[in-house]
Design a protein around this motif. Sequence first.
Motif, PDB file in Angstrom:
ATOM      1  N   LEU A   4      -2.562  43.656   9.863  1.00 28.13           N
ATOM      2  CA  LEU A   4      -1.482  43.069   9.056  1.00 28.13           C
ATOM      3  C   LEU A   4      -2.029  41.828   8.349  1.00 28.13           C
ATOM      4  O   LEU A   4      -2.547  40.916   8.996  1.00 28.13           O
ATOM      5  CB  LEU A   4      -0.291  42.680   9.943  1.00 28.13           C
ATOM      6  N   ASP A   5      -1.927  41.811   7.017  1.00 30.68           N
ATOM      7  CA  ASP A   5      -2.478  40.709   6.219  1.00 30.68           C
ATOM      8  C   ASP A   5      -1.427  39.923   5.444  1.00 30.68           C
ATOM      9  O   ASP A   5      -1.657  38.768   5.099  1.00 30.68           O
ATOM     10  CB  ASP A   5      -3.483  41.260   5.188  1.00 30.68           C
ATOM     11  N   ILE A   6      -0.309  40.583   5.130  1.00 32.36           N
ATOM     12  CA  ILE A   6       0.692  39.961   4.247  1.00 32.36           C
ATOM     13  C   ILE A   6       2.089  40.229   4.804  1.00 32.36           C
ATOM     14  O   ILE A   6       2.411  41.365   5.165  1.00 32.36           O
ATOM     15  CB  ILE A   6       0.597  40.563   2.821  1.00 32.36           C
ATOM     16  N   LEU A   7       2.898  39.193   4.869  1.00 23.51           N
ATOM     17  CA  LEU A   7       4.315  39.342   5.224  1.00 23.51           C
ATOM     18  C   LEU A   7       5.147  38.763   4.094  1.00 23.51           C
ATOM     19  O   LEU A   7       4.958  37.596   3.724  1.00 23.51           O
ATOM     20  CB  LEU A   7       4.625  38.586   6.528  1.00 23.51           C
ATOM     21  N   VAL A   8       6.056  39.573   3.546  1.00 19.22           N
ATOM     22  CA  VAL A   8       7.002  39.073   2.542  1.00 19.22           C
ATOM     23  C   VAL A   8       8.390  39.098   3.162  1.00 19.22           C
ATOM     24  O   VAL A   8       8.991  40.163   3.357  1.00 19.22           O
ATOM     25  CB  VAL A   8       6.969  39.923   1.248  1.00 19.22           C
ATOM     26  N   PRO A  26      -4.555  26.293  10.688  1.00 16.61           N
ATOM     27  CA  PRO A  26      -5.771  26.412  11.505  1.00 16.61           C
ATOM     28  C   PRO A  26      -6.128  27.861  11.858  1.00 16.61           C
ATOM     29  O   PRO A  26      -7.272  28.153  12.217  1.00 16.61           O
ATOM     30  CB  PRO A  26      -5.415  25.620  12.777  1.00 16.61           C
ATOM     31  N   LEU A  27      -5.141  28.777  11.752  1.00 15.69           N
ATOM     32  CA  LEU A  27      -5.422  30.207  12.006  1.00 15.69           C
ATOM     33  C   LEU A  27      -5.869  30.915  10.731  1.00 15.69           C
ATOM     34  O   LEU A  27      -6.119  32.129  10.742  1.00 15.69           O
ATOM     35  CB  LEU A  27      -4.175  30.908  12.559  1.00 15.69           C
ATOM     36  N   GLY A  28      -5.912  30.173   9.620  1.00 21.29           N
ATOM     37  CA  GLY A  28      -6.314  30.785   8.351  1.00 21.29           C
ATOM     38  C   GLY A  28      -5.212  31.565   7.685  1.00 21.29           C
ATOM     39  O   GLY A  28      -5.464  32.416   6.829  1.00 21.29           O
ATOM     40  N   VAL A  29      -3.957  31.263   8.066  1.00 27.43           N
ATOM     41  CA  VAL A  29      -2.800  31.958   7.475  1.00 27.43           C
ATOM     42  C   VAL A  29      -2.063  30.977   6.560  1.00 27.43           C
ATOM     43  O   VAL A  29      -1.641  29.905   7.001  1.00 27.43           O
ATOM     44  CB  VAL A  29      -1.835  32.473   8.567  1.00 27.43           C
ATOM     45  N   ARG A  30      -1.933  31.351   5.291  1.00 27.20           N
ATOM     46  CA  ARG A  30      -1.196  30.520   4.332  1.00 27.20           C
ATOM     47  C   ARG A  30       0.283  30.916   4.311  1.00 27.20           C
ATOM     48  O   ARG A  30       0.609  32.093   4.526  1.00 27.20           O
ATOM     49  CB  ARG A  30      -1.761  30.690   2.913  1.00 27.20           C
ATOM     50  N   VAL A  31       1.157  29.943   4.048  1.00 30.07           N
ATOM     51  CA  VAL A  31       2.596  30.225   3.977  1.00 30.07           C
ATOM     52  C   VAL A  31       3.175  29.527   2.743  1.00 30.07           C
ATOM     53  O   VAL A  31       3.033  28.311   2.594  1.00 30.07           O
ATOM     54  CB  VAL A  31       3.347  29.733   5.238  1.00 30.07           C
ATOM     55  N   ASN A  32       3.792  30.313   1.874  1.00 37.80           N
ATOM     56  CA  ASN A  32       4.431  29.768   0.667  1.00 37.80           C
ATOM     57  C   ASN A  32       5.801  30.416   0.470  1.00 37.80           C
ATOM     58  O   ASN A  32       6.125  31.402   1.153  1.00 37.80           O
ATOM     59  CB  ASN A  32       3.553  30.033  -0.566  1.00 37.80           C
ATOM     60  N   ASP A  70      -6.811  45.341  -2.301  1.00 39.75           N
ATOM     61  CA  ASP A  70      -7.348  46.574  -1.712  1.00 39.75           C
ATOM     62  C   ASP A  70      -7.731  46.354  -0.250  1.00 39.75           C
ATOM     63  O   ASP A  70      -8.332  45.336   0.110  1.00 39.75           O
ATOM     64  CB  ASP A  70      -8.577  47.029  -2.509  1.00 39.75           C
ATOM     65  N   GLY A  71      -7.349  47.297   0.589  1.00 40.58           N
ATOM     66  CA  GLY A  71      -7.694  47.228   2.008  1.00 40.58           C
ATOM     67  C   GLY A  71      -6.752  46.357   2.822  1.00 40.58           C
ATOM     68  O   GLY A  71      -6.873  46.273   4.041  1.00 40.58           O
ATOM     69  N   ARG A  72      -5.811  45.692   2.148  1.00 41.92           N
ATOM     70  CA  ARG A  72      -4.871  44.821   2.875  1.00 41.92           C
ATOM     71  C   ARG A  72      -3.619  45.606   3.257  1.00 41.92           C
ATOM     72  O   ARG A  72      -3.270  46.607   2.631  1.00 41.92           O
ATOM     73  CB  ARG A  72      -4.444  43.643   2.002  1.00 41.92           C
ATOM     74  N   VAL A  73      -2.934  45.078   4.272  1.00 41.96           N
ATOM     75  CA  VAL A  73      -1.701  45.707   4.752  1.00 41.96           C
ATOM     76  C   VAL A  73      -0.563  44.684   4.654  1.00 41.96           C
ATOM     77  O   VAL A  73      -0.702  43.547   5.138  1.00 41.96           O
ATOM     78  CB  VAL A  73      -1.860  46.190   6.203  1.00 41.96           C
ATOM     79  N   ALA A  74       0.517  45.096   4.011  1.00 45.13           N
ATOM     80  CA  ALA A  74       1.646  44.182   3.776  1.00 45.13           C
ATOM     81  C   ALA A  74       2.936  44.717   4.384  1.00 45.13           C
ATOM     82  O   ALA A  74       3.150  45.927   4.451  1.00 45.13           O
ATOM     83  CB  ALA A  74       1.849  43.990   2.271  1.00 45.13           C
ATOM     84  N   ILE A  75       3.790  43.791   4.801  1.00 43.91           N
ATOM     85  CA  ILE A  75       5.179  44.103   5.175  1.00 43.91           C
ATOM     86  C   ILE A  75       6.077  43.481   4.121  1.00 43.91           C
ATOM     87  O   ILE A  75       5.883  42.316   3.740  1.00 43.91           O
ATOM     88  CB  ILE A  75       5.536  43.500   6.553  1.00 43.91           C
ATOM     89  N   ARG A 101      -0.504  38.632  14.937  1.00 46.41           N
ATOM     90  CA  ARG A 101      -1.344  39.779  14.587  1.00 46.41           C
ATOM     91  C   ARG A 101      -2.260  39.526  13.404  1.00 46.41           C
ATOM     92  O   ARG A 101      -3.128  40.345  13.117  1.00 46.41           O
ATOM     93  CB  ARG A 101      -0.452  40.990  14.264  1.00 46.41           C
ATOM     94  N   MET A 102      -2.015  38.429  12.675  1.00 48.47           N
ATOM     95  CA  MET A 102      -2.776  38.188  11.449  1.00 48.47           C
ATOM     96  C   MET A 102      -4.136  37.577  11.751  1.00 48.47           C
ATOM     97  O   MET A 102      -4.316  36.897  12.762  1.00 48.47           O
ATOM     98  CB  MET A 102      -1.979  37.268  10.516  1.00 48.47           C
ATOM     99  N   THR A 103      -5.066  37.804  10.836  1.00 51.42           N
ATOM    100  CA  THR A 103      -6.411  37.229  10.945  1.00 51.42           C
ATOM    101  C   THR A 103      -6.607  36.270   9.773  1.00 51.42           C
ATOM    102  O   THR A 103      -5.832  36.291   8.812  1.00 51.42           O
ATOM    103  CB  THR A 103      -7.467  38.347  10.913  1.00 51.42           C
ATOM    104  N   PRO A 104      -7.641  35.419   9.819  1.00 49.26           N
ATOM    105  CA  PRO A 104      -7.868  34.467   8.720  1.00 49.26           C
ATOM    106  C   PRO A 104      -7.924  35.173   7.363  1.00 49.26           C
ATOM    107  O   PRO A 104      -8.513  36.244   7.233  1.00 49.26           O
ATOM    108  CB  PRO A 104      -9.209  33.828   9.089  1.00 49.26           C
ATOM    109  N   GLY A 105      -7.287  34.545   6.361  1.00 46.14           N
ATOM    110  CA  GLY A 105      -7.198  35.151   5.029  1.00 46.14           C
ATOM    111  C   GLY A 105      -5.848  35.796   4.782  1.00 46.14           C
ATOM    112  O   GLY A 105      -5.588  36.285   3.685  1.00 46.14           O
ATOM    113  N   SER A 106      -4.985  35.771   5.796  1.00 46.86           N
ATOM    114  CA  SER A 106      -3.660  36.379   5.651  1.00 46.86           C
ATOM    115  C   SER A 106      -2.693  35.419   4.939  1.00 46.86           C
ATOM    116  O   SER A 106      -2.961  34.218   4.839  1.00 46.86           O
ATOM    117  CB  SER A 106      -3.090  36.760   7.023  1.00 46.86           C
ATOM    118  N   ALA A 107      -1.571  35.993   4.479  1.00 48.55           N
ATOM    119  CA  ALA A 107      -0.619  35.167   3.728  1.00 48.55           C
ATOM    120  C   ALA A 107       0.820  35.606   3.999  1.00 48.55           C
ATOM    121  O   ALA A 107       1.106  36.797   4.145  1.00 48.55           O
ATOM    122  CB  ALA A 107      -0.896  35.264   2.229  1.00 48.55           C
TER     123      ALA A 107
END
Length: 252
Positions: free
Chosen positions: A87-91, A178-184, A8-13, A132-138
């Motif tokens: 922007l919080d999520i990129l797929v 270090p930017l708080g962005v996870r990548v999997n 909730d409240g997140r924005v995804a591409i 554009r992402m902030t810490p907690g993004s994925a």
Amino acid sequence: MTERFRLDGRVAIVTGAAAGIGRVAARALAEAGAAVAMADRDGEALQQAAADLRASGASILAVEGDIASASGPEELVEATVGAFGRLDILVNNAGIYPHGPRLPEVDWEIIERTYAVDLMAPLRCISEAARRMTPGSAIVNVSSMESLRPSGPGNAHYSSAKAALNAVTRAAAVDLGPLGVRVNAVLPGLIHTEGTSHVPEAFLQHVAGRTPCGRIGEPDDIASAIVFLASPAATYVNGQCLVVDGGITIAG
Ligand SMILES: NC(=O)c1ccc[n+]([C@@H]2O[C@H](COP(=O)([O-])OP(=O)(O)OC[C@H]3O[C@@H](n4cnc5c(N)ncnc54)[C@H](O)[C@@H]3O)[C@@H](O)[C@H]2O)c1
């Protein structure tokens, strides 16, 4: 605990969101609470898929264009932030898997197009999104089990593009940590989609028979993994390549 799977409240591409895994992933992210920017080069299918999700109450932006074009990734990220403010999520899902000739024959056009869509475009999208992402993004890259083991001849271009995407996943996790962005990454096995609709029934049966789960995968199987990796439930999962193939890779 289930709250940790909510978006909730997140924005995804989601790229390649007009069909197959991307369309179902966009729906799953929206059901988890995210606003979703759906991107695809197929304008008609994209508008239909976007309309279907809007009808169920989701916040959806449709962005038409070729993600492998030089300006596509930047335009997509800017349109998303312009519409939703963050922007919080990129797929990175858009991908092609054309069959190529068996080596030693090579078709450079197929190789270059596959690398452009399956490798360069995700890399560009990661770069643009991370600004554009902030810490907690994925970020979740949709790779393939073909990156680990080719399922047949004529696949050097696709196997190598996806193997490089796995490497990008791990390298980006190091760079963006270090930017708080996870990548999997998710590595699907054979999945029923528009893109695999031409696969002969006999081959599907053959693969299903060799798969410990006893069936071919469905887009929902991959969308579930994508939502998990994008969610706070996976907050300590980083730089991983998750195989989602019913077990066929380990079964041999
Ligand atoms: N289906 C499978 O068996 C399978 C297995 C392993 C990995 N994958 C991967 O999953 C992803 C999705 O596969 P799918 O089977 O759902 O594909 P699909 O062909 O069913 O759908 C792909 C969507 O991406 C869009 N697309 C393709 N190139 C694009 C571009 N340059 N710009 C914008 N949009 C573009 C297409 O228009 C289409 O809507 C791909 O990355 C693929 O490599 C699929």
